[in-house]
Design a protein around this motif. Structure first.
Motif, PDB file in Angstrom:
ATOM      1  N   LEU A   1     -46.949 -57.235 -10.535  1.00  0.00           N
ATOM      2  CA  LEU A   1     -47.445 -55.971  -9.995  1.00  0.00           C
ATOM      3  C   LEU A   1     -48.941 -56.109  -9.698  1.00  0.00           C
TER       4      LEU A   1
ATOM      5  N   GLU B   1     -52.785 -54.835  -8.957  1.00  0.00           N
ATOM      6  CA  GLU B   1     -53.688 -53.708  -9.190  1.00  0.00           C
ATOM      7  C   GLU B   1     -53.987 -53.044  -7.851  1.00  0.00           C
ATOM      8  N   GLU B   2     -54.650 -51.913  -7.875  1.00  0.00           N
ATOM      9  CA  GLU B   2     -54.921 -51.198  -6.623  1.00  0.00           C
ATOM     10  C   GLU B   2     -55.698 -52.102  -5.666  1.00  0.00           C
TER      11      GLU B   2
ATOM     12  N   ASN C   1     -35.446 -48.120  -8.295  1.00  0.00           N
ATOM     13  CA  ASN C   1     -36.544 -47.318  -8.842  1.00  0.00           C
ATOM     14  C   ASN C   1     -37.905 -48.012  -8.781  1.00  0.00           C
ATOM     15  N   LEU C   2     -37.916 -49.260  -8.385  1.00  0.00           N
ATOM     16  CA  LEU C   2     -39.205 -49.927  -8.160  1.00  0.00           C
ATOM     17  C   LEU C   2     -40.045 -49.143  -7.155  1.00  0.00           C
TER      18      LEU C   2
ATOM     19  N   SER D   1     -40.990 -46.270  -7.201  1.00  0.00           N
ATOM     20  CA  SER D   1     -42.002 -45.376  -7.776  1.00  0.00           C
ATOM     21  C   SER D   1     -43.170 -46.141  -8.401  1.00  0.00           C
ATOM     22  N   THR D   2     -43.001 -47.442  -8.625  1.00  0.00           N
ATOM     23  CA  THR D   2     -44.096 -48.187  -9.279  1.00  0.00           C
ATOM     24  C   THR D   2     -44.723 -49.248  -8.376  1.00  0.00           C
ATOM     25  N   ILE D   3     -44.018 -49.590  -7.325  1.00  0.00           N
ATOM     26  CA  ILE D   3     -44.476 -50.732  -6.511  1.00  0.00           C
ATOM     27  C   ILE D   3     -45.858 -50.455  -5.900  1.00  0.00           C
ATOM     28  N   THR D   4     -46.650 -51.490  -5.769  1.00  0.00           N
ATOM     29  CA  THR D   4     -47.992 -51.348  -5.176  1.00  0.00           C
ATOM     30  C   THR D   4     -48.162 -52.382  -4.057  1.00  0.00           C
TER      31      THR D   4
ATOM     32  N   GLU E   1     -32.257 -49.751 -11.465  1.00  0.00           N
ATOM     33  CA  GLU E   1     -33.627 -50.100 -11.887  1.00  0.00           C
ATOM     34  C   GLU E   1     -34.369 -50.810 -10.756  1.00  0.00           C
TER      35      GLU E   1
ATOM     36  N   SER F   1     -48.204 -56.467  -4.339  1.00  0.00           N
ATOM     37  CA  SER F   1     -47.435 -57.005  -5.461  1.00  0.00           C
ATOM     38  C   SER F   1     -46.590 -58.165  -4.943  1.00  0.00           C
TER      39      SER F   1
END
Ligand code: 4AD
Ligand code: MG
Length: 430
Positions: free
Chosen positions: A98, A100-101, A59-60, A62-65, A56, A68
């Motif tokens: 996390l 935001e853009e 797999n960060l 795929s979501t990390i921005t 898990e 963050s």
């Protein structure tokens, strides 16, 4: 509690440590991904391998921005291809929040956009480097004067009269009375010199500059030493030692930052004492010899300063300006009363005036005459005139603008990047 930071990563080679910071950037592969971590002291590449962290966490990817906040644990290893010569092999990753853009990306942004986002822009590499240089200069300023037994003497920001002319005053209502934001602590500093001999004040200064130039802020920081029994020559000696010390400290502590800024460091290394000292009359000759149609008695503009300073590798001190173009408190040269015992230090490479100073008028009658000539009232300066009543003494001082000095050390064009939140005629936000 043990704390670890990227700037001392070299001290923790081959050890497992935990860093907290923000995602500066990332590059994603299949079984491996790279996270560039920024922790406020530097940036560091970290390597996240499928084999080394729980699924898990891996797999960060795929979501990390970008930006963050994150906690990263791992072993610091030498890696010549990474920035700084090391990288971290990650054993644990914990997302804190996390983001935001993120509005600031690698692409070019316009100045207005960046200035509107100044609160975020300060996280970027370049701004980081500039503001660290600023920090080092502030420390150098304090150390220089503290080590020479100057007493720090704080001067008020709400003032009831002008120091540097009435045209740049910020007026404010003070319970029904007019008050002005400080243009300079100097006049108060002079009272301090009578009490402590050698003092300095260092604080924010305000000028309602209506011109939009790359050298002017409406709020800037100025350090102002004031010394009892100093004449103009001693004042210039001190300004020279002081400036030299700042250059040395920046070169000693901030080479990595200057490299980020692509500063031509050789230009700073070339600076040496003694700095040239040029009489105003000779500076006028330099301009005329360079084809400038310059009239004796005028003040130098930015372009004139650049021509004068480009004659030298070190800062140049132009002294004895016409008293008509200088402040009322400056002493006149007893040998040529049309000149003031004033000095401006002009930085090399076109950075212009970084220091303005003078010997002060210690003769009551001459001072009253100058106050009158400027159309000001002696009543507003009663306490200042008291210095001439009760043990008048020769004294001198100068003021250095912090932001212009930062711009010069960093080799950057515009003063707006030299302070966390610049205040300009058209900028009060953020
Ligand atoms: O030459 P200035 O106006 O001198 C004084 O204020 C004296 N009272 C100093 C003294 O003798 N104690 O300002 C000093 C320096 C300038 O050389 C420049 O570096 C900086 O302050 N400065 C500014 N910096 C940024 N924005 C502005 N609008 C500035 N105006 C002056
Ligand atoms: Mg000046």
């Amino acid at each position: 509690m043990k704390e670890y930071f990227i700037q001392n990563a070299k001290d923790f080679m081959d050890q497992e440590i935990t860093l907290k910071g923000w995602v500066y950037n990332f590059r994603k592969g299949g079984k491996l991904w790279f996270l560039i971590l920024r922790d406020g002291t530097g940036i560091m590449q970290t390597v996240i391998s499928m084999n080394d962290v729980p699924e898990e966490q891996f797999n960060l990817k795929s979501t990390i921005t970008i930006e963050s906040s994150i906690e990263v644990t791992g072993v610091v290893r030498e890696e010549s291809r990474s920035p700084g010569g090391y990288e971290m092999h990650v054993t644990g990753l914990k997302l804190i929040a996390l983001a935001e853009e993120y509005p600031i990306s690698k692409k070019e942004h316009g100045t207005d956009f960046l200035m509107d986002n100044r609160h975020l822009w300060i996280r970027s590499r370049r701004q980081f480097a500039i503001l660290r240089v600023r920090h080092t200069i502030i420390k150098a300023i304090r150390d220089f004067f503290d080590d020479k037994d100057f007493t720090l003497f704080d001067t008020p920001i709400f003032q009831q009269a002008a120091t540097e002319g009435t045209s740049t005053l910020f007026k404010t209502d003070y319970f029904g009375e007019d008050a002005y934001l400080s243009q300079s602590g100097q006049l108060y500093g002079e009272t301090g010199a009578a009490a402590f001999g050698k003092i300095y004040c260092f604080g924010p200064t305000f000028r309602a500059e209506k011109s939009k130039t790359r050298r002017h802020l409406t709020e800037f920081w100025m350090v102002e030493p004031e010394m009892a029994f100093y004449d103009l020559d001693m004042d210039m000696d001190l300004a020279e030692d002081f400036t030299m010390y700042i250059v040395e400290q920046v070169l000693k502590h901030r080479i990595p930052e200057l490299e980020i800024l692509e500063r031509d460091i050789s230009k700073l290394e070339a600076i040496q004492k003694p700095f040239p000292r040029v009489h105003y009359n000779d500076a006028v000759k330099i301009l005329q010899e360079n084809g400038v149609d310059f009239k004796w008695g005028d003040d130098f503009g930015g372009a004139d300063e650049t021509i004068i300073s480009s004659q030298y590798n070190s800062p140049v001190m132009v002294h004895r300006y016409p008293s008509k173009i200088k402040a009322f408190y400056m002493k006149r040269d007893p040998e040529a009363p049309e000149h003031a015992l004033a000095v401006d230090m002009l930085a090399p490479e076109g950075y212009g005036e970084i220091i303005g100073g003078s010997q002060r008028e210690d003769d009551m009658a001459l001072l009253l005459q100058r106050i009158d000539e400027e159309g000001m009232t002696p009543e507003s300066y009663k306490w200042y005139l008291d210095l001439r009543r009760y043990g008048s003494f020769p004294h001198s001082g100068f003021g250095m603008g912090l932001e212009r000095t930062v711009a010069w050390m960093c080799g950057i064009k515009h003063i707006r990047e030299t302070i966390p939140f610049p205040r300009l005629m058209s900028r009060l936000n953020p």
